[in-house]
Design an enzyme around this catalytic site. Structure first.
Site, PDB file in Angstrom:
ATOM      1  N   ARG A  11    -106.074  -1.925 -21.232  1.00 55.95           N
ATOM      2  CA  ARG A  11    -106.588  -1.031 -20.190  1.00 55.95           C
ATOM      3  C   ARG A  11    -106.430   0.434 -20.602  1.00 55.95           C
ATOM      4  O   ARG A  11    -107.308   1.260 -20.345  1.00 55.95           O
ATOM      5  CB  ARG A  11    -105.884  -1.318 -18.854  1.00 55.95           C
ATOM      6  CG  ARG A  11    -106.556  -0.632 -17.676  1.00 55.95           C
ATOM      7  CD  ARG A  11    -106.047  -1.114 -16.347  1.00 55.95           C
ATOM      8  NE  ARG A  11    -104.641  -0.775 -16.135  1.00 55.95           N
ATOM      9  CZ  ARG A  11    -103.937  -1.163 -15.079  1.00 55.95           C
ATOM     10  NH1 ARG A  11    -104.495  -1.903 -14.138  1.00 55.95           N
ATOM     11  NH2 ARG A  11    -102.671  -0.814 -14.942  1.00 55.95           N
TER      12      ARG A  11
ATOM     13  N   LYS B 175    -107.505   4.954 -15.529  1.00 58.71           N
ATOM     14  CA  LYS B 175    -106.206   5.432 -15.021  1.00 58.71           C
ATOM     15  C   LYS B 175    -105.984   6.808 -15.633  1.00 58.71           C
ATOM     16  O   LYS B 175    -105.302   6.965 -16.649  1.00 58.71           O
ATOM     17  CB  LYS B 175    -105.080   4.467 -15.416  1.00 58.71           C
ATOM     18  CG  LYS B 175    -104.867   3.381 -14.361  1.00 58.71           C
ATOM     19  CD  LYS B 175    -103.658   2.538 -14.616  1.00 58.71           C
ATOM     20  CE  LYS B 175    -102.376   3.163 -14.148  1.00 58.71           C
ATOM     21  NZ  LYS B 175    -102.138   3.078 -12.706  1.00 58.71           N
TER      22      LYS B 175
ATOM     23  N   GLU C 171    -108.371  -0.221  -1.725  1.00 56.25           N
ATOM     24  CA  GLU C 171    -107.016  -0.521  -2.221  1.00 56.25           C
ATOM     25  C   GLU C 171    -106.054   0.422  -1.519  1.00 56.25           C
ATOM     26  O   GLU C 171    -106.428   1.114  -0.576  1.00 56.25           O
ATOM     27  CB  GLU C 171    -106.963  -0.350  -3.741  1.00 56.25           C
ATOM     28  CG  GLU C 171    -107.343   1.047  -4.220  1.00 56.25           C
ATOM     29  CD  GLU C 171    -107.267   1.219  -5.739  1.00 56.25           C
ATOM     30  OE1 GLU C 171    -106.552   0.466  -6.402  1.00 56.25           O
ATOM     31  OE2 GLU C 171    -107.926   2.148  -6.242  1.00 56.25           O
TER      32      GLU C 171
HETATM   33  N1  PXG Z   1    -104.363   0.852  -7.649  1.00 60.12           N
HETATM   34  C1  PXG Z   1    -104.065   2.079  -8.115  1.00 60.12           C
HETATM   35  C2  PXG Z   1    -104.864   3.249  -7.665  1.00 60.12           C
HETATM   36  C3  PXG Z   1    -103.020   2.233  -9.034  1.00 60.12           C
HETATM   37  O1  PXG Z   1    -102.714   3.449  -9.518  1.00 60.12           O
HETATM   38  C4  PXG Z   1    -102.595  -0.157  -8.899  1.00 60.12           C
HETATM   39  C5  PXG Z   1    -103.661  -0.252  -8.017  1.00 60.12           C
HETATM   40  C6  PXG Z   1    -101.889  -1.399  -9.329  1.00 60.12           C
HETATM   41  O2  PXG Z   1    -102.242  -1.749 -10.663  1.00 60.12           O
HETATM   42  P1  PXG Z   1    -101.262  -2.524 -11.641  1.00 60.12           P
HETATM   43  O3  PXG Z   1    -102.039  -2.708 -12.870  1.00 60.12           O
HETATM   44  O4  PXG Z   1    -100.057  -1.649 -11.836  1.00 60.12           O
HETATM   45  O5  PXG Z   1    -100.922  -3.805 -10.972  1.00 60.12           O
HETATM   46  C7  PXG Z   1    -102.272   1.108  -9.444  1.00 60.12           C
HETATM   47  C8  PXG Z   1    -101.154   1.284 -10.427  1.00 60.12           C
HETATM   48  C9  PXG Z   1     -96.698   5.023  -8.182  1.00 60.12           C
HETATM   49  C10 PXG Z   1     -97.618   4.563  -9.250  1.00 60.12           C
HETATM   50  O6  PXG Z   1     -95.785   5.812  -8.495  1.00 60.12           O
HETATM   51  C11 PXG Z   1     -98.443   3.485  -9.046  1.00 60.12           C
HETATM   52  C12 PXG Z   1     -99.317   3.065 -10.060  1.00 60.12           C
HETATM   53  C13 PXG Z   1     -99.350   3.748 -11.233  1.00 60.12           C
HETATM   54  C14 PXG Z   1     -98.536   4.828 -11.404  1.00 60.12           C
HETATM   55  C15 PXG Z   1     -97.663   5.257 -10.434  1.00 60.12           C
HETATM   56  O7  PXG Z   1     -96.867   4.606  -7.036  1.00 60.12           O
HETATM   57  N2  PXG Z   1    -100.089   1.971  -9.766  1.00 60.12           N
END
Ligand code: PXG
Length: 296
Positions: A55, A154, A187
């Protein structure tokens, strides 16, 4: 008690955190130009490392950012950073910035991207919230349309999510539901959302504007093994108001129940029975799989 300084990977070297510095002319800082990943370490193994690196390289490719090291080197650098910090459980932040350039948007004037790897810990929500569940609101801040900025990248610019997070905190909630431009559920600010109704599991489609979360995918596998039917749907707020159970997934959040949405209790207002089982099965998967770290 003073804790040992972290060892940070920065552009090919492992350095103490006091020496891990980047330029004020880095476009990652000036414009949020770059991308990142968050990855968990469970029980001495890195969870879904290949998926996270894929990713990261896809995010970079999408924004015309050339990562100066290849996939295998990135994998090794990540594992070496975890080992250097003697972490058996924790959180890895991989960051690729556009690099140093001139004052002006043009990314082609930034000759070399910078790679940063931090291996440390993260606690997103208080521990008791995993037993009592989160309260959610609907954020007024919408997810941007895919045509404006793909939710699959991301990027280092998380202001959209941060604006929504501010709303949640000001409302006394830990997380919130973000809608897309059409008003359908996309989301949360940093997590994906799932509901359970009449024994079936539902989650918004990726096309709704959700990040294709790696925890989302792992939890879907866990639920398939439990024999649950999973539907990727166009979801409305009504669907969550009337759900029997709700939970969120994310690398930082892991799997966490949600028990209230827009001041309405979800189900009986307590973490659901199936949610609790899914959390246990996810933990078992996370603790028993992954790329092993070689500690010296
Ligand atoms: N949606 C968004 C917008 C994200 O940023 C997720 C879903 C979950 O994805 P994964 O691949 O991790 O299961 C994310 C990722 C935080 C933080 O501090 C959260 C993410 C990344 C960086 C920081 O809350 N989540």
């Amino acid at each position: 008690m003073a804790t040992d300084p972290l060892i940070i990977y920065l552009d090919g070297k492992l350095v103490p955190e006091s020496e891990a510095k980047i330029s004020v002319f880095d476009h990652g800082l000036l414009y949020g130009d770059g991308c990142f990943e968050g990855i968990r370490i469970y029980n001495g193994r890195v969870f879904r490392l290949t998926e996270h690196l894929k990713r990261l390289y896809e995010s970079a490719r999408s924004i015309c950012l050339t990562i100066p090291i290849d996939f295998a080197e990135m994998e090794k650098a990540t594992l070496d950073t975890v080992a250097a910090n003697h972490l058996r459980d924790g959180y890895i932040r991989l960051v690729v910035t556009r690099g140093v350039g001139s004052l002006g948007l043009n990314p082609y004037q930034c000759p070399k991207a910078s790679v940063i790897i931090i291996a440390s810990g993260i606690t997103l929500y208080p521990k008791e919230k995993y037993e009592t569940g989160l309260n959610l609101i609907t954020c007024a801040t919408r997810r941007p349309a895919s045509a404006a900025l793909s939710p699959q990248v991301k990027s280092l610019n998380y202001l959209n999510n941060i604006m929504a997070k501010i709303e949640c905190i000001q409302a006394g909630c830990e997380e919130g539901i973000m809608l897309n431009e059409q008003g359908y559920v996309a989301e949360c600010t940093g997590d994906n959302v799932f509901i359970l109704k009449n024994g079936q599991i539902y989650t918004p489609t990726i096309a709704s504007g959700a990040l294709n979360g790696i925890t989302r995918m792992a939890v879907i596998e866990v639920m398939q093994e439990m024999g649950l039917a999973i539907h990727e749907v166009t979801m409305t707020r009504h669907d969550i108001y009337t759900a029997d159970e709700c939970f969120l997934t994310g690398t930082a959040a892991e799997v966490i129940p949600a028990v209230q949405y827009d001041r309405r209790p979800i189900g009986d207002g307590k973490p659901g029975r199936l949610t609790t089982q899914i959390i246990a099965n996810f933990k078992a998967l996370a603790n028993s799989t992954g790329t092993p770290v070689v500690y010296s």
